[in-house]
Design a protein around this motif. Structure first.
Motif, PDB file in Angstrom:
ATOM      1  N   ASP A   1       0.805  -1.222   0.000  1.00 51.17           N
ATOM      2  CA  ASP A   1       0.000   0.000   0.000  1.00 51.17           C
ATOM      3  C   ASP A   1       0.842   1.278   0.000  1.00 51.17           C
ATOM      4  OD1 ASP A   1       1.000  -0.419   2.505  1.00 51.17           O
ATOM      5  OD2 ASP A   1      -0.876  -0.118   3.578  1.00 51.17           O
ATOM      6  N   GLY A   2       2.140   1.161  -0.311  1.00 50.41           N
ATOM      7  CA  GLY A   2       2.966   2.346  -0.538  1.00 50.41           C
ATOM      8  C   GLY A   2       3.771   2.854   0.632  1.00 50.41           C
ATOM      9  N   LYS A   3       3.717   2.215   1.788  1.00 48.93           N
ATOM     10  CA  LYS A   3       4.506   2.667   2.940  1.00 48.93           C
ATOM     11  C   LYS A   3       5.975   2.283   2.734  1.00 48.93           C
ATOM     12  CE  LYS A   3       0.795   2.329   6.386  1.00 48.93           C
ATOM     13  NZ  LYS A   3      -0.246   1.722   5.555  1.00 48.93           N
ATOM     14  N   LEU A   4       6.866   3.108   3.267  1.00 52.93           N
ATOM     15  CA  LEU A   4       8.302   2.873   3.136  1.00 52.93           C
ATOM     16  C   LEU A   4       8.927   2.715   4.519  1.00 52.93           C
ATOM     17  CD1 LEU A   4      10.688   2.657   1.159  1.00 52.93           C
ATOM     18  CD2 LEU A   4      10.982   5.137   1.376  1.00 52.93           C
ATOM     19  N   ILE A   5       9.690   1.647   4.697  1.00 53.92           N
ATOM     20  CA  ILE A   5      10.298   1.320   5.991  1.00 53.92           C
ATOM     21  C   ILE A   5      11.809   1.243   5.826  1.00 53.92           C
ATOM     22  CG2 ILE A   5      10.425  -0.378   7.854  1.00 53.92           C
ATOM     23  CD1 ILE A   5       7.611  -1.306   6.998  1.00 53.92           C
ATOM     24  N   GLU A   6      12.517   1.850   6.758  1.00 61.18           N
ATOM     25  CA  GLU A   6      13.984   1.783   6.784  1.00 61.18           C
ATOM     26  C   GLU A   6      14.413   0.828   7.902  1.00 61.18           C
ATOM     27  OE1 GLU A   6      17.655   4.954   6.980  1.00 61.18           O
ATOM     28  OE2 GLU A   6      16.071   5.093   8.483  1.00 61.18           O
TER      29      GLU A   6
END
Length: 278
Positions: free
Chosen positions: A145-150
């Motif tokens: 759904d487009g979330k970005l995690i580092e």
């Protein structure tokens, strides 16, 4: 007068039931102190649906964390299945094994909910000799759904999927997870796009079985410049292909479909050979 056998048998039955109750009460008294006040380290849920706080996750020991000299590698795991659903009274990380009926009632395909693929891929990356030698710069996870995690390279991902689910659930709810006893954020939600976090002097390669360009990963890695960081984009989903507009190349490294975890293993082995990591 002699007591009838029926009465005698009834008394014995009553004694056994009383003994079992006493044993259960004693077991509960023994188990009570061992329960943590804030829940376990993985953000799991209590019996009454109470969400426990995640106090932090450990840092994995490495031989040389982030060496300044020499090139490094960055992995981007695309289309990872990380979605929260309210099952009953509690929020849970949805997966095809535990929530198949729930997903079918919602009109969704359970086969698309595979966070275990991301778990296996992260274990392969973070357990690799490339990371132990300090060559892994970072891991970025892009959700469906487009979330970005580092994810920092020195984080220690839980070994079991159940614990991993608790960590991911807490991350999606709290937006970050810190190290145990420290304020350093080992995992956090960041703003898109991912290209703003990538090194300027880097070669970005997307990997997919559907690519018409079939290459040997050993030769492909060896041909890269020695002073250039490498970025590999790998799909972390059950079905479909990676489609990005920021990659310089789009290749296939095997004639057969591979899992994300094995694909990452092949890349790490090739990089270890290039950088003489034994």
């Amino acid at each position: 007068m002699v007591r009838p056998y029926a009465v005698k048998g009834k008394k014995r039955k009553t004694r056994e039931e009383k003994y079992d109750r006493d044993e259960e009460e004693a077991a509960e008294q023994v188990e009570e102190p061992s329960k943590p006040a804030m829940g376990d380290e993985n953000g799991t849920q209590g019996k009454e649906g109470e969400q426990f706080e995640l106090e932090g996750i450990p840092i994995a020991p490495t031989t040389d964390q982030n060496p300044k000299s020499g090139p490094g590698v960055i992995f981007i795991l695309e289309k990872a299945s990380l979605e929260i659903g309210k099952v009953g009274k509690t929020e849970q990380l949805l997966n095809s094994d535990d929530h198949a009926n729930f997903l079918k009632k919602k009109g969704k395909n359970p086969a698309h909910y595979r966070p275990d693929i991301l778990h296996q891929a992260l274990l392969m990356v973070l357990d690799s000799p490339i990371n132990k030698a300090g060559r892994l710069r970072c891991v970025y996870v892009k959700t469906e759904d487009g979330k970005l995690i580092e994810i920092k390279p020195y984080v220690r991902i839980p070994r079991t999927f159940k614990r991993f689910s608790g960590v991911m659930l807490q991350l999606l709810q709290k937006l970050s997870i810190s190290a145990v006893g420290k304020r350093e954020k080992l995992m956090r939600m960041i703003k898109n796009p991912v290209t703003q976090y990538l090194p300027v002097n880097s070669r970005k390669a997307g990997l997919s079985y559907s690519s018409e360009k079939l290459v040997s990963i050993q030769k492909y890695v060896a041909a890269a410049e020695n002073n250039m960081d490498l970025v590999f984009v790998v799909g972390a989903m059950a079905h479909g292909k990676v489609e990005t507009d920021y990659t310089d190349d789009f290749v296939s490294i095997c004639s057969y479909p591979l899992s994300a975890a094995y694909c990452i293993t092949m890349i790490c082995q090739a990089l270890a050979g290039k950088w003489n990591i034994l």
